[in-house]
Design a protein around this motif. Sequence first.
Motif, PDB file in Angstrom:
ATOM      1  N   THR A 140       0.732  -1.277  -0.080  1.00 27.82           N
ATOM      2  CA  THR A 140      -0.179   0.087   0.035  1.00 27.82           C
ATOM      3  C   THR A 140       0.858   1.355   0.038  1.00 27.82           C
ATOM      4  OG1 THR A 140      -0.054   0.401   2.323  1.00 27.82           O
ATOM      5  CG2 THR A 140      -1.839  -1.090   1.154  1.00 27.82           C
ATOM      6  N   PRO A 141       0.550   2.398  -0.557  1.00 26.42           N
ATOM      7  CA  PRO A 141       1.216   3.600  -0.398  1.00 26.42           C
ATOM      8  C   PRO A 141       1.774   3.945   0.980  1.00 26.42           C
ATOM      9  CG  PRO A 141      -0.798   3.888  -2.003  1.00 26.42           C
ATOM     10  CD  PRO A 141      -0.849   2.409  -1.178  1.00 26.42           C
ATOM     11  N   THR A 142       0.728   3.671   1.887  1.00 27.54           N
ATOM     12  CA  THR A 142       0.980   3.943   3.269  1.00 27.54           C
ATOM     13  C   THR A 142       2.182   2.933   3.819  1.00 27.54           C
ATOM     14  OG1 THR A 142      -1.227   4.674   3.733  1.00 27.54           O
ATOM     15  CG2 THR A 142       0.137   4.204   5.759  1.00 27.54           C
ATOM     16  N   ASN A 143       2.161   1.862   3.513  1.00 31.98           N
ATOM     17  CA  ASN A 143       3.312   0.922   3.797  1.00 31.98           C
ATOM     18  C   ASN A 143       4.473   1.310   2.958  1.00 31.98           C
ATOM     19  OD1 ASN A 143       4.911  -1.468   4.477  1.00 31.98           O
ATOM     20  ND2 ASN A 143       2.988  -2.614   4.513  1.00 31.98           N
ATOM     21  N   VAL A 144       4.234   1.607   1.929  1.00 33.86           N
ATOM     22  CA  VAL A 144       5.715   2.251   1.168  1.00 33.86           C
ATOM     23  C   VAL A 144       6.267   3.430   1.893  1.00 33.86           C
ATOM     24  CG1 VAL A 144       6.508   3.368  -0.904  1.00 33.86           C
ATOM     25  CG2 VAL A 144       5.031   1.241  -1.132  1.00 33.86           C
ATOM     26  N   GLY A 145       5.507   4.314   2.130  1.00 34.45           N
ATOM     27  CA  GLY A 145       5.816   5.430   3.111  1.00 34.45           C
ATOM     28  C   GLY A 145       6.654   5.228   4.464  1.00 34.45           C
ATOM     29  N   THR A 146       6.017   4.364   5.204  1.00 25.59           N
ATOM     30  CA  THR A 146       6.363   3.998   6.296  1.00 25.59           C
ATOM     31  C   THR A 146       7.727   3.270   6.299  1.00 25.59           C
ATOM     32  OG1 THR A 146       4.226   3.718   7.287  1.00 25.59           O
ATOM     33  CG2 THR A 146       5.988   2.443   8.507  1.00 25.59           C
ATOM     34  N   ARG A 147       7.937   2.183   5.167  1.00 25.63           N
ATOM     35  CA  ARG A 147       9.153   1.413   4.894  1.00 25.63           C
ATOM     36  C   ARG A 147      10.074   2.388   4.581  1.00 25.63           C
ATOM     37  NH1 ARG A 147       8.522  -4.485   3.189  1.00 25.63           N
ATOM     38  NH2 ARG A 147       6.584  -5.135   4.431  1.00 25.63           N
ATOM     39  N   ILE A 148       9.968   3.177   3.584  1.00 28.17           N
ATOM     40  CA  ILE A 148      10.959   4.219   3.085  1.00 28.17           C
ATOM     41  C   ILE A 148      11.490   5.103   4.208  1.00 28.17           C
ATOM     42  CG2 ILE A 148      11.367   6.080   1.383  1.00 28.17           C
ATOM     43  CD1 ILE A 148       9.768   4.589  -0.340  1.00 28.17           C
ATOM     44  N   SER A 149      10.660   5.512   4.863  1.00 24.77           N
ATOM     45  CA  SER A 149      11.165   6.407   6.166  1.00 24.77           C
ATOM     46  C   SER A 149      12.128   5.650   7.057  1.00 24.77           C
ATOM     47  CB  SER A 149       9.852   6.852   7.115  1.00 24.77           C
ATOM     48  OG  SER A 149      10.234   7.535   8.078  1.00 24.77           O
ATOM     49  N   ARG A 150      11.765   4.308   7.236  1.00 25.75           N
ATOM     50  CA  ARG A 150      12.773   3.619   8.135  1.00 25.75           C
ATOM     51  C   ARG A 150      13.903   3.255   7.592  1.00 25.75           C
ATOM     52  NH1 ARG A 150       7.856  -0.492  10.119  1.00 25.75           N
ATOM     53  NH2 ARG A 150       6.954   0.791  11.379  1.00 25.75           N
ATOM     54  N   ILE A 151      13.789   2.989   6.046  1.00 22.13           N
ATOM     55  CA  ILE A 151      15.157   2.556   5.340  1.00 22.13           C
ATOM     56  C   ILE A 151      15.947   4.085   5.282  1.00 22.13           C
ATOM     57  CG2 ILE A 151      16.125   2.180   3.145  1.00 22.13           C
ATOM     58  CD1 ILE A 151      13.267   0.474   2.636  1.00 22.13           C
ATOM     59  N   LYS A 152      15.475   5.015   5.085  1.00 23.14           N
ATOM     60  CA  LYS A 152      16.098   6.472   5.052  1.00 23.14           C
ATOM     61  C   LYS A 152      16.783   6.372   6.453  1.00 23.14           C
ATOM     62  CE  LYS A 152      13.425   9.224   2.107  1.00 23.14           C
ATOM     63  NZ  LYS A 152      12.447  10.553   2.040  1.00 23.14           N
ATOM     64  N   GLN A 153      16.293   5.956   7.686  1.00 23.74           N
ATOM     65  CA  GLN A 153      16.955   6.392   8.807  1.00 23.74           C
ATOM     66  C   GLN A 153      18.019   5.569   9.151  1.00 23.74           C
ATOM     67  OE1 GLN A 153      16.324   8.805  11.206  1.00 23.74           O
ATOM     68  NE2 GLN A 153      18.135   8.271  12.057  1.00 23.74           N
ATOM     69  N   LYS A 154      17.636   4.154   8.671  1.00 23.59           N
ATOM     70  CA  LYS A 154      18.805   3.104   8.681  1.00 23.59           C
ATOM     71  C   LYS A 154      19.826   3.527   7.964  1.00 23.59           C
ATOM     72  CE  LYS A 154      18.029  -1.764   8.375  1.00 23.59           C
ATOM     73  NZ  LYS A 154      17.550  -2.974   7.753  1.00 23.59           N
ATOM     74  N   LEU A 155      19.693   3.950   6.667  1.00 27.53           N
ATOM     75  CA  LEU A 155      20.667   4.442   5.941  1.00 27.53           C
ATOM     76  C   LEU A 155      21.647   5.635   6.608  1.00 27.53           C
ATOM     77  CD1 LEU A 155      19.504   3.946   2.467  1.00 27.53           C
ATOM     78  CD2 LEU A 155      21.296   2.762   3.363  1.00 27.53           C
ATOM     79  N   LYS A 156      20.873   6.335   7.027  1.00 31.77           N
ATOM     80  CA  LYS A 156      21.546   7.634   7.687  1.00 31.77           C
ATOM     81  C   LYS A 156      22.379   7.190   8.886  1.00 31.77           C
ATOM     82  CE  LYS A 156      20.395  12.078   9.696  1.00 31.77           C
ATOM     83  NZ  LYS A 156      19.401  12.901  10.205  1.00 31.77           N
ATOM     84  N   THR A 157      21.668   6.320   9.545  1.00 25.40           N
ATOM     85  CA  THR A 157      22.655   5.900  10.822  1.00 25.40           C
ATOM     86  C   THR A 157      23.819   5.009  10.333  1.00 25.40           C
ATOM     87  OG1 THR A 157      20.368   5.629  12.131  1.00 25.40           O
ATOM     88  CG2 THR A 157      22.259   4.446  13.104  1.00 25.40           C
ATOM     89  N   GLN A 158      23.601   4.179   9.590  1.00 27.83           N
ATOM     90  CA  GLN A 158      24.720   3.286   9.087  1.00 27.83           C
ATOM     91  C   GLN A 158      25.968   4.188   8.346  1.00 27.83           C
ATOM     92  OE1 GLN A 158      23.403   0.752   6.100  1.00 27.83           O
ATOM     93  NE2 GLN A 158      22.651  -0.885   7.677  1.00 27.83           N
ATOM     94  N   ILE A 159      25.429   5.195   7.565  1.00 27.90           N
ATOM     95  CA  ILE A 159      26.448   5.979   6.999  1.00 27.90           C
ATOM     96  C   ILE A 159      27.324   7.121   7.961  1.00 27.90           C
ATOM     97  CG2 ILE A 159      26.926   8.012   5.408  1.00 27.90           C
ATOM     98  CD1 ILE A 159      24.582   6.480   3.498  1.00 27.90           C
ATOM     99  N   VAL A 160      26.839   7.334   8.998  1.00 29.53           N
ATOM    100  CA  VAL A 160      27.060   8.342   9.983  1.00 29.53           C
ATOM    101  C   VAL A 160      28.101   7.342  10.758  1.00 29.53           C
ATOM    102  CG1 VAL A 160      26.590   9.863  11.820  1.00 29.53           C
ATOM    103  CG2 VAL A 160      25.162  10.227  10.140  1.00 29.53           C
ATOM    104  N   LYS A 161      27.578   6.289  11.279  1.00 25.26           N
ATOM    105  CA  LYS A 161      28.352   5.632  11.953  1.00 25.26           C
ATOM    106  C   LYS A 161      29.669   4.975  11.448  1.00 25.26           C
ATOM    107  CE  LYS A 161      27.291   1.057  12.839  1.00 25.26           C
ATOM    108  NZ  LYS A 161      26.405  -0.143  13.249  1.00 25.26           N
ATOM    109  N   ASN A 162      29.805   4.692  10.224  1.00 25.17           N
ATOM    110  CA  ASN A 162      30.904   4.296   9.434  1.00 25.17           C
ATOM    111  C   ASN A 162      31.675   5.352   8.495  1.00 25.17           C
ATOM    112  OD1 ASN A 162      30.247   1.394  10.216  1.00 25.17           O
ATOM    113  ND2 ASN A 162      28.844   1.432   8.313  1.00 25.17           N
ATOM    114  N   GLY A 163      31.002   6.789   8.736  1.00 23.48           N
ATOM    115  CA  GLY A 163      31.531   7.621   8.048  1.00 23.48           C
ATOM    116  C   GLY A 163      32.396   8.441   8.529  1.00 23.48           C
TER     117      GLY A 163
END
Length: 163
Positions: A140-163
């Motif tokens: 669903t579009p809502t599920n897409v939005g929720t998942r993408i928000s979580r993915i962005k946060q996950k990527l941001k955390t990983q890149i900051v932690k390793n960067g």
Amino acid sequence: MSKEEEFTRIIKENEGVIFKITTVYTDQSEDQQDLYQEIVYQLWKAYDSFRGDAKVSTWMYRVALNTAITRLKKEKRKGNRVGIDQIVLKQTENYNTEFEEKLKILYAHIKMLSDIEKGLILLLLEGKKYEEIALITGLTPTNVGTRISRIKQKLKTQIVKNG
């Protein structure tokens, strides 16, 4: 125009879709070429069933993502995973080393995501709206939005932690 000519035109116009998926879902250039060929083959097999209800790019993303994920599942059962090759970026006149490095880092972190997360973020990076991503993935579009928000946060955390 023959069916083959029309199909070839569609593939050429949208080969960036296939290239991006093969880049995210493979680790080595040989695997990328194999997956590219497999996606084109699956698109050809499904071409007669494409009714034009969705945009060509939406249909291609659906087939390409399903092909990539199915192939990954088969490879995981085999158990032979190999290290990541360097991501090869096409040289352009406006070559930007800093941008290339940031892109390599981003793609390296995207490769660490789950199969569905890779697909979602790839579609987002392509500029797809949540509604179109939902059509491609079956979410669903809502599920897409929720998942993408979580993915962005996950990527941001990983890149900051390793960067």
